[in-house]
Each structure stands twice: as C-alpha cells, then as structure tokens.
Design an enzyme around this catalytic site. Structure first.
Site, short mmCIF file in Angstrom:
data_model
loop_
_atom_site.label_atom_id
_atom_site.label_comp_id
_atom_site.label_asym_id
_atom_site.label_seq_id
_atom_site.Cartn_x
_atom_site.Cartn_y
_atom_site.Cartn_z
N GLY A 42 0.78 -1.24 0.00
CA GLY A 42 0.00 0.00 0.00
C GLY A 42 0.81 1.28 0.00
O GLY A 42 0.37 2.30 -0.51
N ASP A 101 -5.34 2.68 10.35
CA ASP A 101 -6.70 2.25 10.65
C ASP A 101 -6.73 1.80 12.11
O ASP A 101 -7.06 2.58 12.99
CB ASP A 101 -7.10 1.17 9.65
CG ASP A 101 -8.55 0.73 9.84
OD1 ASP A 101 -9.28 1.39 10.59
OD2 ASP A 101 -8.95 -0.27 9.23
N VAL A 149 -11.47 3.15 1.61
CA VAL A 149 -11.04 3.94 0.46
C VAL A 149 -10.04 3.18 -0.40
O VAL A 149 -9.32 2.30 0.08
CB VAL A 149 -10.44 5.29 0.90
CG1 VAL A 149 -11.50 6.16 1.56
CG2 VAL A 149 -9.26 5.10 1.84
P1 IMP Z 1 -4.02 -1.12 10.44
O1 IMP Z 1 -2.93 -2.10 10.76
O2 IMP Z 1 -5.36 -1.54 10.94
O3 IMP Z 1 -3.69 0.32 10.83
O4 IMP Z 1 -4.24 -1.16 8.89
C1 IMP Z 1 -3.32 -0.66 8.04
C2 IMP Z 1 -3.38 -1.39 6.72
O5 IMP Z 1 -4.70 -1.81 6.39
C3 IMP Z 1 -2.94 -0.44 5.66
O6 IMP Z 1 -1.58 -0.62 5.36
C4 IMP Z 1 -3.84 -0.77 4.50
O7 IMP Z 1 -3.18 -1.65 3.63
C5 IMP Z 1 -5.05 -1.46 5.08
N1 IMP Z 1 -6.25 -0.58 5.11
C6 IMP Z 1 -6.85 -0.03 6.19
N2 IMP Z 1 -7.91 0.72 5.85
C7 IMP Z 1 -7.99 0.67 4.50
C8 IMP Z 1 -8.87 1.28 3.52
O8 IMP Z 1 -9.79 2.05 3.82
N3 IMP Z 1 -8.61 0.97 2.23
C9 IMP Z 1 -7.60 0.16 1.84
N4 IMP Z 1 -6.74 -0.42 2.71
C10 IMP Z 1 -6.94 -0.17 4.03
#
Ligand code: IMP
Ligand code: MG
Length: 172
Positions: A42, A101, A149
C-alpha cells in the site's frame, strides 16, 4: 459499476500535501542516516512521490506487511511474509504507509525494527481514519472519514491501487 462512489482527495490535493510533507521531512530529518521504508504494497505509490520531495541523501528499503487479506476490516494480526530486510542496523528509519486504521501494522513493524537494531523509527502515513484519532504518526497527510477507500496505492483485494485519486469504494 465504477469502483469509486465519491472522490475524497483528488490528485492535485494529494500532490500538494506530499510536497509539504517532503519539505517538513527534509528540514526535520536533516543529518540523520535516513532509510525510507515503504510498507508494501500500500505504501508504494505514496513513497515513490514522497522521496522525490525529500532533499536529503537517503536509501529506500521496502518491507512487506499483511494485515487485511481480502476483507475490508482488519484481521487483527500482522504478518511479515518476507521478514525484516537486511541493512537497517543503525539506520534512522522512516516507515511510509498508506493509512492508519487500527494502527497495528505500524506498531508491530516499529517494535520489530527497533528489536532488530534500527537506531530510530519514525512513521509517515498519508491517511488517518477519523476513528483512529487517538493514534499518532510523526508525519500525517490527511484525516478522512471512516470509509473504506481505494486509489493512490490503497487496494481492495489487490485492485485499484493505480487510481490516481483517492475515493470511497462503491458500496461502503
Ligand atoms: P491497520 O494495521 O489496521 O492500521 O491497517 C493498516 C493497513 O490496512 C494499511 O496498510 C492498509 O493496507 C489497510 N487498510 C486499512 N484501511 C484501509 C482502507 O480504507 N482501504 C484500503 N486499505 C486499508
Ligand atoms: Mg492493503
């Protein structure tokens, strides 16, 4: 059906903010032994633009992390399918990811990189969801609503990373 129901950030807005972040990072990280680490997949497109706005000597070493699988909600675990890359000992790392996130991805990566011998680990994320306001990154691009998104590196099930604008996935 188009993949995006609403554009949240168009390419011009993204570009302006990436330039500002580059200026800020160039000032604040001057003199460090800088290694920029895109969190794959990403963080790839954001990093490609960001490093061209950083006026400092730096290395780019990607790291791969997986947390989502194909779902639109976090799986609650993070895996490093290729492990920790070589060459980071003693470096000042700047992890660059697309979105905060739950924050788990960057938390786990930061811990693992410090354990492995990085001198310092900072974080730069393009987006932060509203519900994640309690989480911080050293450098943050934009705050966005709690929607799923895609575009500018963000995917759903591997698709839509190539869209130049960031928008809400149709149906979310
Ligand atoms: P976290 O570990 O929950 O903070 O998630 C981070 C990872 O989840 C990011 O590197 C993204 O690849 C993926 N992610 C979280 N939210 C979204 C979104 O709205 N769209 C696409 N990928 C997301
Ligand atoms: Mg992803």
């Amino acid at each position: 059906m188009p993949p995006i129901s609403e554009i949240l950030l168009d390419r011009a807005a993204i570009r302006r903010r990436v330039e500002e972040l580059g200026v800020q990072i160039s000032k604040e990280l001057s003199g460090s032994d800088l290694c920029v680490m895109p969190v794959m997949d990403g963080g790839m497109i954001f990093t490609a633009d960001l490093v061209r706005e950083i006026q400092l000597p730096l290395m780019v070493i990607p790291i791969k992390a997986s947390s989502y699988g194909d779902a639109t909600a976090s799986s609650g675990s993070v895996s490093l399918p290729f492990g920790i890359p070589d060459g980071i000992t003693g470096k000042d790392l700047l992890l660059v990811d697309d979105i905060l996130d739950t924050g788990l991805t960057l938390k786990v990566l930061k811990e693992r990189l410090l354990e492995t011998g990085a001198a310092s680990v900072r974080t730069c994320v393009l987006l932060r969801k509203e519900s994640s306001r309690h989480l911080t990154a050293d450098y943050l691009g934009f705050e966005i609503p709690d929607k799923f998104v895609v575009g500018y590196g963000l995917d759903h099930a591997g698709l839509y990373r190539n869209l130049p604008d960031i928008g809400v996935l149709t149906g979310d």
